[in-house]
Enzyme design. Structure first.
Site, PDB file in Angstrom:
ATOM      1  CG  ASN A   8      -2.084  -0.953   1.014  1.00  0.00           C
ATOM      2  OD1 ASN A   8      -2.709  -0.944  -0.050  1.00  0.00           O
ATOM      3  ND2 ASN A   8      -2.355  -1.802   2.001  1.00  0.00           N
ATOM      4  CG  ASP A  68       8.837 -10.805   4.714  1.00  0.00           C
ATOM      5  OD1 ASP A  68       8.388  -9.732   5.145  1.00  0.00           O
ATOM      6  OD2 ASP A  68       9.025 -11.784   5.450  1.00  0.00           O
ATOM      7  CG  PHE A 148      12.357   2.541   6.831  1.00  0.00           C
ATOM      8  CD1 PHE A 148      12.963   2.656   5.595  1.00  0.00           C
ATOM      9  CD2 PHE A 148      11.822   1.292   7.188  1.00  0.00           C
ATOM     10  CE1 PHE A 148      13.034   1.575   4.723  1.00  0.00           C
ATOM     11  CE2 PHE A 148      11.885   0.209   6.329  1.00  0.00           C
ATOM     12  CZ  PHE A 148      12.506   0.361   5.094  1.00  0.00           C
ATOM     13  N   GLY A 149      13.393   2.111   9.974  1.00  0.00           N
ATOM     14  CA  GLY A 149      13.792   0.815  10.549  1.00  0.00           C
ATOM     15  C   GLY A 149      15.165   0.873  11.205  1.00  0.00           C
ATOM     16  CE1 TYR A 150      16.301  -3.747  14.301  1.00  0.00           C
ATOM     17  CE2 TYR A 150      14.907  -4.038  12.378  1.00  0.00           C
ATOM     18  CZ  TYR A 150      15.193  -4.313  13.692  1.00  0.00           C
ATOM     19  OH  TYR A 150      14.386  -5.148  14.423  1.00  0.00           O
ATOM     20  CG  ASP A 151      17.792   2.704   6.910  1.00  0.00           C
ATOM     21  OD1 ASP A 151      18.164   1.553   6.606  1.00  0.00           O
ATOM     22  OD2 ASP A 151      17.012   3.365   6.210  1.00  0.00           O
ATOM     23  CG  HIS A 176      17.970  -4.780   1.846  1.00  0.00           C
ATOM     24  ND1 HIS A 176      18.653  -3.636   2.163  1.00  0.00           N
ATOM     25  CD2 HIS A 176      16.739  -4.644   2.402  1.00  0.00           C
ATOM     26  CE1 HIS A 176      17.876  -2.859   2.910  1.00  0.00           C
ATOM     27  NE2 HIS A 176      16.712  -3.442   3.054  1.00  0.00           N
TER      28      HIS A 176
HETATM   29  P1  IMP Z   1       9.381  -5.284   5.290  1.00  0.00           P
HETATM   30  O1  IMP Z   1       9.318  -6.747   4.970  1.00  0.00           O
HETATM   31  O2  IMP Z   1       9.856  -4.447   4.117  1.00  0.00           O
HETATM   32  O3  IMP Z   1       8.099  -4.773   5.884  1.00  0.00           O
HETATM   33  O4  IMP Z   1      10.509  -5.104   6.410  1.00  0.00           O
HETATM   34  C1  IMP Z   1      10.399  -5.688   7.701  1.00  0.00           C
HETATM   35  C2  IMP Z   1      11.196  -4.882   8.711  1.00  0.00           C
HETATM   36  O5  IMP Z   1      12.604  -4.957   8.397  1.00  0.00           O
HETATM   37  C3  IMP Z   1      10.869  -3.396   8.742  1.00  0.00           C
HETATM   38  O6  IMP Z   1       9.801  -3.127   9.604  1.00  0.00           O
HETATM   39  C4  IMP Z   1      12.173  -2.800   9.257  1.00  0.00           C
HETATM   40  O7  IMP Z   1      12.247  -2.909  10.660  1.00  0.00           O
HETATM   41  C5  IMP Z   1      13.223  -3.713   8.660  1.00  0.00           C
HETATM   42  N1  IMP Z   1      13.711  -3.156   7.376  1.00  0.00           N
HETATM   43  C6  IMP Z   1      13.337  -3.543   6.130  1.00  0.00           C
HETATM   44  N2  IMP Z   1      13.990  -2.851   5.194  1.00  0.00           N
HETATM   45  C7  IMP Z   1      14.791  -1.992   5.869  1.00  0.00           C
HETATM   46  C8  IMP Z   1      15.723  -0.994   5.435  1.00  0.00           C
HETATM   47  O8  IMP Z   1      15.944  -0.730   4.236  1.00  0.00           O
HETATM   48  N3  IMP Z   1      16.361  -0.328   6.407  1.00  0.00           N
HETATM   49  C9  IMP Z   1      16.158  -0.573   7.732  1.00  0.00           C
HETATM   50  N4  IMP Z   1      15.302  -1.466   8.187  1.00  0.00           N
HETATM   51  C10 IMP Z   1      14.620  -2.188   7.251  1.00  0.00           C
END
Ligand code: IMP
Length: 194
Positions: A8, A68, A148-151, A176
């Site tokens: 989305n 994923d 975002f996330g762990y960046d 990735h």
């Molecule tokens: P998703 O499968 O893309 O929803 O990623 C699952 C989780 O992995 C996210 O909620 C983040 O915590 C982490 N993540 C995925 N991609 C990234 C990224 O590019 N940078 C940092 N954290 C990431």
């Protein structure tokens, strides 16, 4: 040809549409009237990507792909992996997730880690998967404010900046997700997996 991207996130969709050109028209979940939560209950990235893409294909009848992603830390046997989003709990709080990772690594010297993305594409009921990996290390503290996330705690191998200190364009070139998407786009354009 129409193809659903099981997301989305408009931004992700537009970025990919740009790469694919006009022969393939990408549709979002909203575009096909899918507003339900898609199950993601498998123990692997491969399983979750497949579960999401087949769900859309079987229920809505569209060719489709889903992704994923997980952060895999070597010294933690691949954790948080498939649990990356909810590592510190259901709140999906990035700061809490990073804090947990940093605490677990406090007394550990080896900080090698990688991000891994798996894309599952279903064309006429047949699945093809694509994988993108970026190797790197977990920093000892957060650095940078982008992304975002762990960046802020991830530094890709061969670079002195964390992902959160890079522009989106810079990150996409080596990330990735960028690598997995590149393989998907090549396959959709050429019909050959490489
Ligand atoms: P998703 O499968 O893309 O929803 O990623 C699952 C989780 O992995 C996210 O909620 C983040 O915590 C982490 N993540 C995925 N991609 C990234 C990224 O590019 N940078 C940092 N954290 C990431």
């Amino acid at each position: 040809m129409e193809l659903v991207f099981a997301t989305n996130n408009r931004h992700k969709l537009e970025e990919l549409q740009e790469l694919l050109g006009s022969e393939i028209k990408l549709l979002s979940l909203g575009d096909i009237g899918c507003y339900e939560d898609i199950p993601e209950t498998q123990p692997t990235l491969e399983g979750n990507a497949r579960q999401k893409s087949f769900f859309v294909y079987e229920k809505y009848g569209y060719n489709c792909f889903a992704d994923d992603t997980g952060l895999e830390i070597e010294a933690l046997d691949g954790e948080p992996g498939v649990y990356s989003a909810r590592y510190a709990g259901d709140a999906r709080d990035s700061d809490a997730n990073m804090k947990k990772v940093l605490e677990k690594l406090v007394k550990i010297n080896s900080r090698e880690a990688r991000f891994r993305t798996v894309i599952s594409l279903i064309l006429n009921g047949e699945e093809t998967q694509f994988e993108g990996i970026v190797e790197g290390a977990i920093l000892t503290e957060k650095k940078g404010n982008s992304g975002f996330g762990y960046d802020p705690v991830f530094q890709p191998k061969g670079y002195t900046q964390s992902f959160a200190e890079m522009s989106l364009e810079q990150k996409n070139k080596i990330s990735h997700r960028g690598r997995a998407v590149e393989k998907l786009v090549n396959f959709l354009k050429s019909g050959v997996k490489n």
